[in-house]
Design a protein around this motif. Structure first.
Motif, PDB file in Angstrom:
ATOM      1  N   TYR A 344      -1.666   0.073   3.278  1.00 12.50           N
ATOM      2  CA  TYR A 344      -2.558  -1.212   2.303  1.00 12.50           C
ATOM      3  C   TYR A 344      -1.875  -1.313   0.679  1.00 12.50           C
ATOM      4  N   ALA A 345      -2.252  -0.610   0.184  1.00 14.78           N
ATOM      5  CA  ALA A 345      -1.767  -0.052  -1.406  1.00 14.78           C
ATOM      6  C   ALA A 345      -0.461  -1.185  -1.490  1.00 14.78           C
ATOM      7  N   SER A 346       0.365  -0.492  -0.628  1.00 13.19           N
ATOM      8  CA  SER A 346       1.887  -1.543  -1.051  1.00 13.19           C
ATOM      9  C   SER A 346       1.707  -2.862   0.164  1.00 13.19           C
ATOM     10  N   GLY A 347       1.184  -2.816   0.502  1.00  7.88           N
ATOM     11  CA  GLY A 347       1.064  -3.588   2.053  1.00  7.88           C
ATOM     12  C   GLY A 347       2.582  -3.907   2.549  1.00  7.88           C
ATOM     13  N   ASP A 348       3.288  -2.531   3.008  1.00  5.19           N
ATOM     14  CA  ASP A 348       4.023  -2.286   3.407  1.00  5.19           C
ATOM     15  C   ASP A 348       3.990  -2.073   4.921  1.00  5.19           C
ATOM     16  N   VAL A 356      11.050   0.227   7.949  1.00  6.08           N
ATOM     17  CA  VAL A 356       9.540  -1.339   6.927  1.00  6.08           C
ATOM     18  C   VAL A 356      10.252  -2.576   7.732  1.00  6.08           C
ATOM     19  N   ILE A 357       8.509  -3.034   8.318  1.00  7.59           N
ATOM     20  CA  ILE A 357       9.611  -4.470   9.412  1.00  7.59           C
ATOM     21  C   ILE A 357       9.377  -5.631   8.261  1.00  7.59           C
ATOM     22  N   ALA A 358       8.210  -5.132   7.317  1.00  7.28           N
ATOM     23  CA  ALA A 358       7.557  -6.455   6.511  1.00  7.28           C
ATOM     24  C   ALA A 358       7.095  -5.253   5.186  1.00  7.28           C
ATOM     25  N   HIS A 359       6.760  -6.005   4.096  1.00  8.62           N
ATOM     26  CA  HIS A 359       6.720  -6.641   3.394  1.00  8.62           C
ATOM     27  C   HIS A 359       5.258  -7.475   2.620  1.00  8.62           C
ATOM     28  N   LEU A 360       4.064  -7.369   3.312  1.00  3.27           N
ATOM     29  CA  LEU A 360       2.945  -8.208   2.897  1.00  3.27           C
ATOM     30  C   LEU A 360       2.737  -8.452   1.680  1.00  3.27           C
ATOM     31  N   GLY A 361       3.217  -7.172   1.004  1.00  2.00           N
ATOM     32  CA  GLY A 361       1.751  -7.347  -0.635  1.00  2.00           C
ATOM     33  C   GLY A 361       1.439  -6.640  -1.024  1.00  2.00           C
ATOM     34  N   PRO A 464      13.377 -13.363   2.566  1.00  3.56           N
ATOM     35  CA  PRO A 464      12.504 -12.037   2.799  1.00  3.56           C
ATOM     36  C   PRO A 464      12.695 -10.909   3.713  1.00  3.56           C
ATOM     37  N   PHE A 465      12.918  -9.742   3.011  1.00  3.95           N
ATOM     38  CA  PHE A 465      13.366  -8.868   3.701  1.00  3.95           C
ATOM     39  C   PHE A 465      12.406  -7.481   4.250  1.00  3.95           C
ATOM     40  N   GLY A 466      13.307  -7.402   5.341  1.00  6.49           N
ATOM     41  CA  GLY A 466      12.542  -6.786   6.447  1.00  6.49           C
ATOM     42  C   GLY A 466      13.048  -5.950   7.857  1.00  6.49           C
ATOM     43  N   ALA A 467      11.978  -7.004   8.793  1.00  2.00           N
ATOM     44  CA  ALA A 467      12.996  -6.816  10.180  1.00  2.00           C
ATOM     45  C   ALA A 467      12.992  -8.314  10.474  1.00  2.00           C
ATOM     46  N   ASP A 468      13.824  -9.235  10.800  1.00  2.00           N
ATOM     47  CA  ASP A 468      13.872 -10.761  11.934  1.00  2.00           C
ATOM     48  C   ASP A 468      14.543  -9.626  13.026  1.00  2.00           C
ATOM     49  N   HIS A 469      13.785 -10.306  14.232  1.00  2.00           N
ATOM     50  CA  HIS A 469      14.404 -10.012  15.722  1.00  2.00           C
ATOM     51  C   HIS A 469      14.582 -11.200  15.863  1.00  2.00           C
ATOM     52  N   LEU A 470      16.273 -11.821  16.653  1.00  2.00           N
ATOM     53  CA  LEU A 470      16.799 -12.376  17.412  1.00  2.00           C
ATOM     54  C   LEU A 470      16.632 -12.561  18.679  1.00  2.00           C
ATOM     55  N   VAL A 471      15.642 -13.522  19.485  1.00  2.00           N
ATOM     56  CA  VAL A 471      15.595 -13.307  20.631  1.00  2.00           C
ATOM     57  C   VAL A 471      16.542 -14.164  21.297  1.00  2.00           C
ATOM     58  N   ALA A 472      17.444 -14.087  23.014  1.00  2.00           N
ATOM     59  CA  ALA A 472      18.043 -14.610  23.436  1.00  2.00           C
ATOM     60  C   ALA A 472      17.417 -14.776  24.610  1.00  2.00           C
ATOM     61  N   ILE A 473      17.837 -16.047  25.489  1.00  2.08           N
ATOM     62  CA  ILE A 473      17.522 -16.008  26.666  1.00  2.08           C
ATOM     63  C   ILE A 473      18.453 -16.468  27.589  1.00  2.08           C
ATOM     64  N   ALA A 474      19.411 -16.222  28.291  1.00  2.48           N
ATOM     65  CA  ALA A 474      20.154 -16.780  29.117  1.00  2.48           C
ATOM     66  C   ALA A 474      19.808 -17.103  30.933  1.00  2.48           C
ATOM     67  N   ALA A 475      19.966 -18.639  31.078  1.00  2.00           N
ATOM     68  CA  ALA A 475      19.593 -19.338  32.935  1.00  2.00           C
ATOM     69  C   ALA A 475      20.539 -19.906  32.883  1.00  2.00           C
ATOM     70  N   ASN A 476      20.422 -20.503  34.098  1.00  3.39           N
ATOM     71  CA  ASN A 476      21.328 -20.978  35.291  1.00  3.39           C
ATOM     72  C   ASN A 476      20.868 -22.695  34.968  1.00  3.39           C
ATOM     73  N   ALA A 477      19.442 -23.272  34.012  1.00  5.85           N
ATOM     74  CA  ALA A 477      19.340 -24.281  33.527  1.00  5.85           C
ATOM     75  C   ALA A 477      17.711 -23.640  32.656  1.00  5.85           C
TER      76      ALA A 477
END
Length: 522
Positions: A344-348, A356-361, A464-477
């Motif tokens: 809480y003190a740093s917001g991390d 460290v996945i987010a720097h909330l402040g 902003p720095f931390g952790a983005d997460h890219l999600v991909a879904i493959a299907a027939n349609a």
């Protein structure tokens, strides 16, 4: 290194992590298991998850009908006991049967005992509970040459060797101490003094695992990586052992036919280890010598736990604060039992695995923290949805911490379907719809895939720095229901709203799913 161990990963005695695919080539074939897990070391740093790993694999083997399993934990797993147990199993097993040998514990390296037998001039070892580099403890180790000899003498059997350990390497990313205690399975030690073990013959040291076609290895890490114990279901674990046990329980059964074959196991374990370790481990499957196809009868996969709340530890916060009461889908926990840690003190915001996945402040609100919690719960859902139908989504050139201005790329591969949907979960939990975008001038964003042709997206690291997460879904349609949901939530901190919508849109559908974290810093 011509050692089994070496073959795998982490330049380990194949220790590096091998993984299994056992089963029977005929109805009469049996499966046996030798399962070793060591947490309590007398002279090396203790571990916390190796016994959990061993018990889990032991249970999975018994559940799938193994004829005999020998479980050796901590001080029971002496050199003499392990070698005698191996002899007992090989004596009992009939030609065509399978023996699964799994080890979770420390690994190490030492100068080769037969000069010129190893390409890197090093032998790999398992370090057992009483090991130290002087007598009498220096007898409590097993070397790669010895493992090779055991396997060479059992060519009438199928052998699966799982080594959830490592012998060299470094951390893929740093570990933030606010997440707790870092434990790795690399047990370094000095030169062996007055070695009581007999020196191998030149013939034994020259044994080449590629000459054996009855062995399958799975390595938990590459040569340059260290095996880090991680938190799974609030328990310290090895990602390889956890994934392997889960595969044996049926979660690797992609085609739902009640059997798991080599390809299914390889695909499942590779993606499961990488996902559960947040890219810190990349398992290596090394089936040298073209082993025969192995098929294992399995049960129904374990049910997913979509409704379990996240566990959160709030540290460095004012006494008697009400922050926890303002959050939903969260259970407050001590740091050592938490999925997420909010400083809480740093917001991390940190994960239990040291990222460290987010720097909330320092002025972050409960609503800001809630967005991260919702994102973490969605990622947990995605990991479960991806298990039986994984899509390879990787950061290139690696999963290290990437700095501002650095050029990286996302690469998608292993797809069996022609249509792609992708979105990003940003550092702060914002949902960002990416594709399909049929009007985009760049055809890569049109959402079309060609089998056998990976798709690559160049990126530049920016705030902003931390952790983005890219999600991909493959299907027939294209999944219109999913695409409409993503478009409605685009640009909003709405991972919590996306969770049920995504499950509904994918329910009953055939798809492949994968995601990757992109860890960044200034």
């Amino acid at each position: 290194m011509r050692a089994y161990v070496r073959t795998i990963a982490a330049r380990t005695l194949l220790l590096a992590l091998s993984f299994c695919l056992f089963a029977a080539t005929s109805a009469r074939a049996e499966v046996y298991g030798l399962v070793v897990g060591i947490d309590k070391y007398q002279h090396l740093p203790s571990l916390a998850g190796a016994v959990n790993d061993a018990r889990d694999i032991d249970n999975a083997l018994r559940t799938m009908g193994a004829k005999k399993v020998i479980l050796l934990l901590d001080g029971e797993a002496t050199r003499d006991k392990i070698l005698q147990s191996w002899r007992d199993l090989t004596d009992e097993a009939a030609p065509g049967d399978t023996i699964v040998f799994s080890y979770a514990g420390h690994g190490g390296q030492e100068p080769e005992r037969v000069v010129g037998s190893e390409t890197d001039r090093l032998d790999e070892t398992f370090q057992l509970a009483g090991f130290q580099n002087i007598r009498p403890g220096n007898r409590e180790r097993i070397l790669d040459d010895e493992i090779n000899l055991l396997f060479a003498k059992a060519r009438h059997l199928k052998i699966i060797f799982l080594a959830d350990s490592c012998h060299s390497g470094t951390m893929t990313r740093g570990f933030d101490s606010r997440s707790g205690v870092l434990r790795t399975r690399l047990g370094g030690y000095g030169a062996i003094i007055d070695d009581p073990l007999p020196k191998p013959t030149e013939a034994t040291a020259a044994l080449n695992p590629e000459d054996l076609d009855n062995i399958v290895y799975f390595g938990a890490v590459r040569d340059d990586q260290v095996v880090q114990e991680i938190k799974i279901d609030q328990k310290p674990r090895g990602a390889l052992s956890w994934s392997f046990a889960r595969a044996l329980r049926g979660n690797a059964d992609t085609d739902k036919n009640g059997k798991v074959n080599t390809a299914e196991l390889a695909r499942f374990v590779t993606e499961s280890v990488r996902t559960r370790s947040s890219g810190r481990q990349h398992p290596q499957m090394t089936p040298r010598g073209k082993p025969a196809e192995i098929t294992l009868n399995v049960g129904k996969p374990e049910p997913d736990e979509f409704e379990r709340p996240a566990t959160l530890s709030i540290v460095n916060a004012p006494a008697n604060n009400s922050l926890g009461g303002e959050l939903t889908n969260v259970t407050l926990a001590a740091r050592e039992n938490a999925d997420l840690i909010w400083d809480y003190a740093s917001g991390d915001m940190l994960t239990s695995n040291g990222d460290v996945i987010a720097h909330l402040g320092p002025t972050a609100s409960a609503a800001d923290a809630q967005a991260i919690v919702d994102k973490w719960l969605l990622l947990r859902d995605l990991a479960q949805l991806a298990e039986t139908n994984p899509l390879s989504v990787r950061v290139e050139p690696n999963d290290k911490l990437h700095r501002s201005g650095e050029q990286i790329a996302i690469q998608l591969g292993g797809h069996n379907h022609p249509k792609l949907t992708a979105f990003n979960l940003a550092v702060d939990g914002t949902v960002q719809f990416i594709l399909p975008a049929p009007q985009d001038p760049d055809p890569r964003y049109h959402g079309n895939l060609k089998q056998g042709q990976p798709l690559r997206f160049p990126l530049k690291v920016v705030a902003p720095f931390g952790a983005d997460h890219l999600v991909a879904i493959a299907a027939n349609a294209q999944n219109a229901q999913l695409i409409n949901a993503l478009k409605k939530l685009d640009g909003r901190k709405a991972a919590g709203k996306l969770r049920p919508l995504l499950r509904q849109a994918l329910d009953g559908k055939t798809f492949q799913l994968g995601y990757t974290g992109i860890f960044t810093a200034n």
